[in-house]
Design a protein around this motif. Structure first.
Motif, PDB file in Angstrom:
ATOM      1  N   LEU A 130     -11.297  -5.409  -7.729  1.00  0.00           N
ATOM      2  CA  LEU A 130     -10.840  -4.336  -6.856  1.00  0.00           C
ATOM      3  C   LEU A 130      -9.321  -4.260  -6.878  1.00  0.00           C
ATOM      4  O   LEU A 130      -8.649  -5.284  -6.996  1.00  0.00           O
ATOM      5  N   PRO A 131      -8.742  -3.034  -6.770  1.00  0.00           N
ATOM      6  CA  PRO A 131      -7.281  -2.927  -6.662  1.00  0.00           C
ATOM      7  C   PRO A 131      -6.790  -3.723  -5.448  1.00  0.00           C
ATOM      8  O   PRO A 131      -7.305  -3.579  -4.348  1.00  0.00           O
ATOM      9  N   THR A 132      -5.783  -4.572  -5.673  1.00  0.00           N
ATOM     10  CA  THR A 132      -5.323  -5.476  -4.620  1.00  0.00           C
ATOM     11  C   THR A 132      -3.801  -5.454  -4.543  1.00  0.00           C
ATOM     12  O   THR A 132      -3.133  -5.502  -5.579  1.00  0.00           O
ATOM     13  N   HIS A 143       0.833  -1.207   0.000  1.00  0.00           N
ATOM     14  CA  HIS A 143       0.000   0.000   0.000  1.00  0.00           C
ATOM     15  C   HIS A 143       0.865   1.254   0.000  1.00  0.00           C
ATOM     16  O   HIS A 143       0.559   2.232  -0.703  1.00  0.00           O
ATOM     17  N   ARG A 144       1.942   1.244   0.773  1.00  0.00           N
ATOM     18  CA  ARG A 144       2.831   2.417   0.809  1.00  0.00           C
ATOM     19  C   ARG A 144       3.492   2.664  -0.531  1.00  0.00           C
ATOM     20  O   ARG A 144       3.650   3.812  -0.957  1.00  0.00           O
ATOM     21  N   ARG A 145       3.914   1.575  -1.207  1.00  0.00           N
ATOM     22  CA  ARG A 145       4.630   1.708  -2.469  1.00  0.00           C
ATOM     23  C   ARG A 145       3.709   1.763  -3.682  1.00  0.00           C
ATOM     24  O   ARG A 145       4.182   1.913  -4.810  1.00  0.00           O
ATOM     25  N   GLY A 146       2.432   1.632  -3.486  1.00  0.00           N
ATOM     26  CA  GLY A 146       1.496   1.646  -4.612  1.00  0.00           C
ATOM     27  C   GLY A 146       1.576   0.397  -5.464  1.00  0.00           C
ATOM     28  O   GLY A 146       1.259   0.438  -6.658  1.00  0.00           O
ATOM     29  N   MET A 147       1.986  -0.719  -4.873  1.00  0.00           N
ATOM     30  CA  MET A 147       2.086  -1.993  -5.608  1.00  0.00           C
ATOM     31  C   MET A 147       0.709  -2.664  -5.600  1.00  0.00           C
ATOM     32  O   MET A 147       0.441  -3.595  -4.842  1.00  0.00           O
ATOM     33  N   LEU A 148      -0.171  -2.170  -6.454  1.00  0.00           N
ATOM     34  CA  LEU A 148      -1.539  -2.655  -6.504  1.00  0.00           C
ATOM     35  C   LEU A 148      -1.849  -3.193  -7.899  1.00  0.00           C
ATOM     36  O   LEU A 148      -1.548  -2.536  -8.901  1.00  0.00           O
ATOM     37  N   ASP A 149      -2.427  -4.387  -7.958  1.00  0.00           N
ATOM     38  CA  ASP A 149      -2.914  -4.922  -9.225  1.00  0.00           C
ATOM     39  C   ASP A 149      -4.284  -4.331  -9.497  1.00  0.00           C
ATOM     40  O   ASP A 149      -5.228  -4.540  -8.718  1.00  0.00           O
ATOM     41  N   GLN A 150      -4.383  -3.591 -10.605  1.00  0.00           N
ATOM     42  CA  GLN A 150      -5.637  -2.944 -10.958  1.00  0.00           C
ATOM     43  C   GLN A 150      -6.511  -3.881 -11.784  1.00  0.00           C
ATOM     44  O   GLN A 150      -6.009  -4.680 -12.568  1.00  0.00           O
ATOM     45  N   ASN A 178      -4.786 -14.792   1.379  1.00  0.00           N
ATOM     46  CA  ASN A 178      -5.082 -14.856  -0.055  1.00  0.00           C
ATOM     47  C   ASN A 178      -6.401 -15.554  -0.356  1.00  0.00           C
ATOM     48  O   ASN A 178      -6.880 -15.522  -1.476  1.00  0.00           O
ATOM     49  N   ARG A 179      -7.018 -16.187   0.635  1.00  0.00           N
ATOM     50  CA  ARG A 179      -8.294 -16.855   0.410  1.00  0.00           C
ATOM     51  C   ARG A 179      -9.345 -15.811   0.033  1.00  0.00           C
ATOM     52  O   ARG A 179      -9.270 -14.650   0.463  1.00  0.00           O
ATOM     53  N   PRO A 180     -10.343 -16.192  -0.748  1.00  0.00           N
ATOM     54  CA  PRO A 180     -11.329 -15.226  -1.230  1.00  0.00           C
ATOM     55  C   PRO A 180     -12.116 -14.561  -0.082  1.00  0.00           C
ATOM     56  O   PRO A 180     -12.533 -15.257   0.840  1.00  0.00           O
ATOM     57  N   PRO A 181     -12.288 -13.227  -0.166  1.00  0.00           N
ATOM     58  CA  PRO A 181     -11.662 -12.300  -1.117  1.00  0.00           C
ATOM     59  C   PRO A 181     -10.234 -11.977  -0.684  1.00  0.00           C
ATOM     60  O   PRO A 181      -9.990 -11.655   0.479  1.00  0.00           O
ATOM     61  N   ALA A 182      -9.300 -12.054  -1.605  1.00  0.00           N
ATOM     62  CA  ALA A 182      -7.884 -11.926  -1.282  1.00  0.00           C
ATOM     63  C   ALA A 182      -7.555 -10.534  -0.763  1.00  0.00           C
ATOM     64  O   ALA A 182      -7.994  -9.530  -1.314  1.00  0.00           O
ATOM     65  N   ARG A 183      -6.749 -10.498   0.308  1.00  0.00           N
ATOM     66  CA  ARG A 183      -6.239  -9.229   0.824  1.00  0.00           C
ATOM     67  C   ARG A 183      -4.925  -8.862   0.152  1.00  0.00           C
ATOM     68  O   ARG A 183      -4.500  -7.697   0.218  1.00  0.00           O
ATOM     69  N   ILE A 184      -4.252  -9.841  -0.447  1.00  0.00           N
ATOM     70  CA  ILE A 184      -3.003  -9.596  -1.164  1.00  0.00           C
ATOM     71  C   ILE A 184      -2.787 -10.730  -2.150  1.00  0.00           C
ATOM     72  O   ILE A 184      -3.247 -11.855  -1.930  1.00  0.00           O
TER      73      ILE A 184
END
Length: 346
Positions: free
Chosen positions: A48-50, A32-39, A200-206
């Motif tokens: 959702l961005p994860t 989250h700090r580095r903006g490493m989000l899969d859009q 990572n189980r649904p819904p994945a937090r990362i």
């Protein structure tokens, strides 16, 4: 009374579980700090961005606990083999971590992956006194395993679930040939994957990211290669354990070749992706693979282990059924998928 070897295996597995759980939690905050989000996107299966990069927890857990298990339990594993495995894992994880931060072209990634598998394979061959003709075959197998597991990391919990199942299965195979060190290393990998699965189980937090998917592919290849070195006949039950992933990735790749598409380009043509596109949730699609593993792969692997004369026929039968199931299920998914999803852009 619990055997001392089992106590040590459980201890190192617990260490791996704790490290992976703590590290993945830290990876969520870091992403989250580095903006490493899969859009979300056309070729994505999430909405959702994860955060991504959670597989670093698996890597750290295995780097600490696997050498401990291999060194503290009885086994014929040289320091060279253990060190080369750790170095190979560092290389694959490093290039994956870099790719998670700043996407790389496929060729530099592949070069590092092949180098890593070559280093481990050479050490395994040297320590076992095997013929060097095996080196290119092992390197290709390792490279394929790394990329196969990267291809199959596309929906919540699927790869983590597979890592738990296959690593635990390899651990049971190691136990059947009195290899407590290899059993311990295998259950360490399973425990590390479990620590990641909790987030990572649904819904994945990362998401696992390339740092994790490539590393899981390398680790499962290395464990299977070490089993093969101990007892060559164990190759067949090991191949059966991974049949669900191998059949899906291989047939999808073949299909893309035949259609003239780039195999390395992002896409949503794996069976697990078609299951989601046809209306199933991530949990249901993941359960489909779990059902295959528990109802087909696990029993067939037991048969292949207990009846060596049936090992090769059992492996061939499993892959034949897997291929037929892939074709039939994909056709059903195509009929159920929305019209706009029935044709995939390259």
């Amino acid at each position: 009374m619990i055997r001392p070897e089992l106590t040590i295996v459980l201890g190192w597995s617990l260490v791996a579980l704790v490290i992976a759980t703590v590290a993945v939690r830290g990876a969520i905050a870091y992403a989250h700090r580095r903006g490493m989000l899969d859009q979300p996107g056309q070729r994505r299966s999430h909405t959702l961005p994860t955060p991504r990069g959670g597989g670093i927890g698996i890597v750290l857990a295995c780097l600490v606990a696997m050498p401990g298990a291999l060194l503290s339990l009885a086994g014929a594993w040289s320091a060279l083999t253990i060190a080369s495995l750790a170095l190979a894992l560092l290389l694959v994880a490093a290039i994956g971590w870099w790719d998670d931060h700043r996407p790389l072209r496929q060729w530099p990634r592949l070069g590092v992956q092949l180098l890593a598998t070559a280093l481990f394979s050479a050490a395994l061959i040297a320590s076992a006194g095997l013929a060097w003709v095996w080196l290119p075959l092992l390197v290709l197998a390792g490279g394929w395993s790394i990329n196969l597991h990267n291809f199959m990391d596309g929906i919540d919990a699927l790869l983590a679930q597979q890592g738990i199942f296959v690593a635990a299965g390899l651990g049971c195979l190691a136990a059947s040939v009195a290899q407590p060190a290899l059993m311990g290393a295998s259950f360490v990998v399973a425990s590390a994957c479990l620590g990641f699965w909790l987030y990572n189980r649904p819904p994945a937090r990362i998401f696992m990211g390339d740092v994790g998917s490539g590393s899981v592919g390398l680790l499962l290849f290395a464990l299977a290669a070490m089993l093969w070195r101990v007892e060559p006949a164990l190759l067949w039950p090991a191949l059966i354990l991974v049949s669900g992933f191998v059949a899906d990735a291989s047939l999808t790749l073949l299909n893309r070749f035949l259609r003239g598409r780039r195999w390395y380009a992002p896409h949503r043509e794996h069976l697990y992706q078609w299951l989601v596109r046809s209306g199933r949730t991530h949990a249901r699609a993941t359960a489909w693979y779990l059902g295959w593993n528990l109802l087909v792969a696990a029993p067939a692997a037991v048969v292949a282990r207990q009846l060596p004369a049936m090992a090769l026929p059992a492996c061939a039968a499993v892959y034949t059924v897997a291929g037929a199931t892939w074709i039939v299920t994909k056709r059903r998914c195509l009929r159920r998928a929305p019209l706009k999803d029935r044709h995939v852009a390259t």
